[in-house]
Motif scaffolding. Structure first.
Motif, PDB file in Angstrom:
ATOM      1  N   PHE A 186     -21.295  54.864  26.163  1.00  0.00           N
ATOM      2  CA  PHE A 186     -20.669  53.408  25.919  1.00  0.00           C
ATOM      3  C   PHE A 186     -21.908  52.380  26.735  1.00  0.00           C
ATOM      4  N   PRO A 187     -23.047  52.136  26.059  1.00  0.00           N
ATOM      5  CA  PRO A 187     -23.821  51.083  26.766  1.00  0.00           C
ATOM      6  C   PRO A 187     -23.408  49.977  27.481  1.00  0.00           C
ATOM      7  N   THR A 188     -22.155  49.508  26.847  1.00  0.00           N
ATOM      8  CA  THR A 188     -21.694  48.119  27.700  1.00  0.00           C
ATOM      9  C   THR A 188     -20.266  48.366  27.474  1.00  0.00           C
ATOM     10  N   LYS A 189     -19.657  47.604  28.427  1.00  0.00           N
ATOM     11  CA  LYS A 189     -18.124  47.541  28.571  1.00  0.00           C
ATOM     12  C   LYS A 189     -17.468  46.990  27.070  1.00  0.00           C
ATOM     13  N   ASN A 190     -18.181  46.169  26.531  1.00  0.00           N
ATOM     14  CA  ASN A 190     -17.805  45.674  25.055  1.00  0.00           C
ATOM     15  C   ASN A 190     -17.992  46.858  24.166  1.00  0.00           C
ATOM     16  N   ASP A 191     -18.820  47.728  24.276  1.00  0.00           N
ATOM     17  CA  ASP A 191     -18.758  48.990  23.619  1.00  0.00           C
ATOM     18  C   ASP A 191     -17.437  49.749  23.848  1.00  0.00           C
ATOM     19  N   ILE A 192     -17.080  49.758  24.942  1.00  0.00           N
ATOM     20  CA  ILE A 192     -15.892  50.666  25.443  1.00  0.00           C
ATOM     21  C   ILE A 192     -14.482  50.085  24.523  1.00  0.00           C
ATOM     22  N   MET A 193     -14.478  48.631  24.793  1.00  0.00           N
ATOM     23  CA  MET A 193     -13.369  47.727  24.326  1.00  0.00           C
ATOM     24  C   MET A 193     -13.357  47.942  22.669  1.00  0.00           C
ATOM     25  N   ASN A 194     -14.269  47.923  21.901  1.00  0.00           N
ATOM     26  CA  ASN A 194     -14.590  47.847  20.664  1.00  0.00           C
ATOM     27  C   ASN A 194     -14.189  49.264  20.027  1.00  0.00           C
ATOM     28  N   GLN A 195     -14.544  50.320  20.850  1.00  0.00           N
ATOM     29  CA  GLN A 195     -14.349  51.667  20.699  1.00  0.00           C
ATOM     30  C   GLN A 195     -12.876  51.996  20.651  1.00  0.00           C
ATOM     31  N   LEU A 196     -12.316  51.622  21.829  1.00  0.00           N
ATOM     32  CA  LEU A 196     -10.827  51.688  21.853  1.00  0.00           C
ATOM     33  C   LEU A 196     -10.050  51.096  20.891  1.00  0.00           C
ATOM     34  N   PHE A 197     -10.250  49.920  20.465  1.00  0.00           N
ATOM     35  CA  PHE A 197      -9.728  48.987  19.437  1.00  0.00           C
ATOM     36  C   PHE A 197      -9.837  49.914  18.137  1.00  0.00           C
ATOM     37  N   LEU A 198     -10.790  50.283  17.816  1.00  0.00           N
ATOM     38  CA  LEU A 198     -10.958  51.084  16.550  1.00  0.00           C
ATOM     39  C   LEU A 198     -10.046  52.389  16.705  1.00  0.00           C
ATOM     40  N   SER A 199     -10.362  53.055  17.733  1.00  0.00           N
ATOM     41  CA  SER A 199      -9.620  54.478  17.899  1.00  0.00           C
ATOM     42  C   SER A 199      -8.188  54.472  17.874  1.00  0.00           C
ATOM     43  N   ILE A 200      -7.429  53.383  18.444  1.00  0.00           N
ATOM     44  CA  ILE A 200      -6.110  53.102  18.391  1.00  0.00           C
ATOM     45  C   ILE A 200      -5.692  52.559  17.145  1.00  0.00           C
ATOM     46  N   LYS A 201      -6.319  51.829  16.386  1.00  0.00           N
ATOM     47  CA  LYS A 201      -5.932  51.256  14.800  1.00  0.00           C
ATOM     48  C   LYS A 201      -6.122  52.551  14.095  1.00  0.00           C
ATOM     49  N   GLN A 202      -7.153  53.496  14.396  1.00  0.00           N
ATOM     50  CA  GLN A 202      -7.227  54.643  13.415  1.00  0.00           C
ATOM     51  C   GLN A 202      -5.860  55.617  13.742  1.00  0.00           C
ATOM     52  N   GLU A 203      -5.875  55.662  14.919  1.00  0.00           N
ATOM     53  CA  GLU A 203      -4.569  56.503  15.281  1.00  0.00           C
ATOM     54  C   GLU A 203      -3.211  55.893  14.792  1.00  0.00           C
ATOM     55  N   PHE A 204      -3.125  54.443  14.752  1.00  0.00           N
ATOM     56  CA  PHE A 204      -1.785  53.829  14.323  1.00  0.00           C
ATOM     57  C   PHE A 204      -1.894  54.020  12.831  1.00  0.00           C
ATOM     58  N   ALA A 205      -3.045  53.952  12.023  1.00  0.00           N
ATOM     59  CA  ALA A 205      -3.082  53.948  10.547  1.00  0.00           C
ATOM     60  C   ALA A 205      -2.692  55.556  10.109  1.00  0.00           C
ATOM     61  N   SER A 206      -3.503  56.371  10.673  1.00  0.00           N
ATOM     62  CA  SER A 206      -3.087  57.879  10.601  1.00  0.00           C
ATOM     63  C   SER A 206      -1.497  58.045  10.662  1.00  0.00           C
ATOM     64  N   ASN A 207      -0.972  57.559  11.669  1.00  0.00           N
ATOM     65  CA  ASN A 207       0.455  57.811  11.664  1.00  0.00           C
ATOM     66  C   ASN A 207       1.253  57.278  10.632  1.00  0.00           C
ATOM     67  N   MET A 208       0.774  56.238  10.282  1.00  0.00           N
ATOM     68  CA  MET A 208       1.480  55.551   9.295  1.00  0.00           C
ATOM     69  C   MET A 208       1.163  56.363   7.896  1.00  0.00           C
ATOM     70  N   VAL A 209       0.005  56.809   7.301  1.00  0.00           N
ATOM     71  CA  VAL A 209      -0.193  57.303   6.368  1.00  0.00           C
ATOM     72  C   VAL A 209       0.428  58.672   6.348  1.00  0.00           C
ATOM     73  N   GLY A 210       0.557  59.294   7.502  1.00  0.00           N
ATOM     74  CA  GLY A 210       1.096  60.693   7.789  1.00  0.00           C
ATOM     75  C   GLY A 210       2.674  60.803   7.336  1.00  0.00           C
ATOM     76  N   LYS A 211       3.162  59.607   7.876  1.00  0.00           N
ATOM     77  CA  LYS A 211       4.838  59.659   7.527  1.00  0.00           C
ATOM     78  C   LYS A 211       5.194  58.719   6.463  1.00  0.00           C
ATOM     79  N   VAL A 212       4.470  58.150   5.631  1.00  0.00           N
ATOM     80  CA  VAL A 212       5.140  57.283   4.651  1.00  0.00           C
ATOM     81  C   VAL A 212       4.622  57.698   3.336  1.00  0.00           C
ATOM     82  N   VAL A 213       5.397  57.984   2.396  1.00  0.00           N
ATOM     83  CA  VAL A 213       4.966  58.102   0.997  1.00  0.00           C
ATOM     84  C   VAL A 213       5.342  57.059   0.251  1.00  0.00           C
ATOM     85  N   LEU A 214       4.273  56.362  -0.262  1.00  0.00           N
ATOM     86  CA  LEU A 214       4.444  55.192  -1.028  1.00  0.00           C
ATOM     87  C   LEU A 214       5.253  55.656  -2.452  1.00  0.00           C
ATOM     88  N   SER A 215       6.236  54.793  -2.817  1.00  0.00           N
ATOM     89  CA  SER A 215       6.997  54.932  -4.044  1.00  0.00           C
ATOM     90  C   SER A 215       6.586  53.993  -5.257  1.00  0.00           C
TER      91      SER A 215
END
Length: 196
Positions: A51-80
């Motif tokens: 991570f060249p900068t602290k902002n890069d850490i923040m942005n990667q952290l934000f994206l990775s947590i959002k991805q984890e959140f989204a993957s959890n949603m998609v993995g558990k909810v079947v759309l009707s």
């Protein structure tokens, strides 16, 4: 070769995990890259390699947590196909995730609307990672179930309503699994989204 790659991945993840804890505990501006490296057990040079900068850490952290959140949603909810039912299932699954991930939930509460997250990164998280929510909104608009407002505004409203609900359940943890309060949190959200 594989084990070397594994160590690199482990070090990068250790940096992200340490940054998560420190950003939540001390805040973004009060957290130095040296303190992140120390907490992660890596050299400062290793941190800057990933991570060249602290902002890069923040942005990667934000994206990775959002991805984890989204993957959890998609993995558990079947759309009707029933927009309100699907929205409720997604909402309740999102609340469950927040309750099960208190540190990541606190990170969302502190930084989701923060200027510390790059606008392009925030848009990427909202439109790409949470694309299934965008699709549900569009289907609801087409069916006249969700209000005919600009989609980006509706998405931001969804996000704001979600942050308000998890803030409420964070401040009142005894109500996090109370069916009455969980149902009320969705009804408030749905009332703001549906066509009048």
């Amino acid at each position: 070769m594989v084990s070397t790659q594994g160590r690199i991945t482990d070090k990068k993840q250790a940096i992200l995990d340490s940054a998560l804890s420190l950003f939540v505990e001390k805040g973004f501006n009060a957290t130095s890259t040296a303190s992140i490296a120390k907490a992660a057990g890596v050299a400062t040079g290793t941190l800057f390699h990933h991570f060249p900068t602290k902002n890069d850490i923040m942005n990667q952290l934000f994206l990775s947590i959002k991805q984890e959140f989204a993957s959890n949603m998609v993995g558990k909810v079947v759309l009707s196909g029933n927009i309100e039912k699907d929205a409720n299932n997604l909402w309740q699954t999102a609340i469950d995730w927040a309750i099960a991930q208190p540190l990541k939930q606190l990170f969302f509460l502190q930084y989701s609307m923060s200027a510390d997250i790059n606008v392009a990164v925030r848009k990427q998280a909202m439109n790409s990672i949470l694309g299934f929510v965008v699709e549900l909104i569009e289907q609801g608009k087409q069916q006249g179930i969700i209000g005919d407002f600009p989609s980006e505004l509706l998405l931001e409203n969804c996000h704001g309503q979600y942050l308000a609900a998890i803030r409420y359940f964070t401040d009142n943890p005894q109500l996090g699994n109370d069916p009455k309060h969980r149902s009320a949190s969705f009804k408030l959200f749905w009332h703001a989204m549906k066509a009048q």
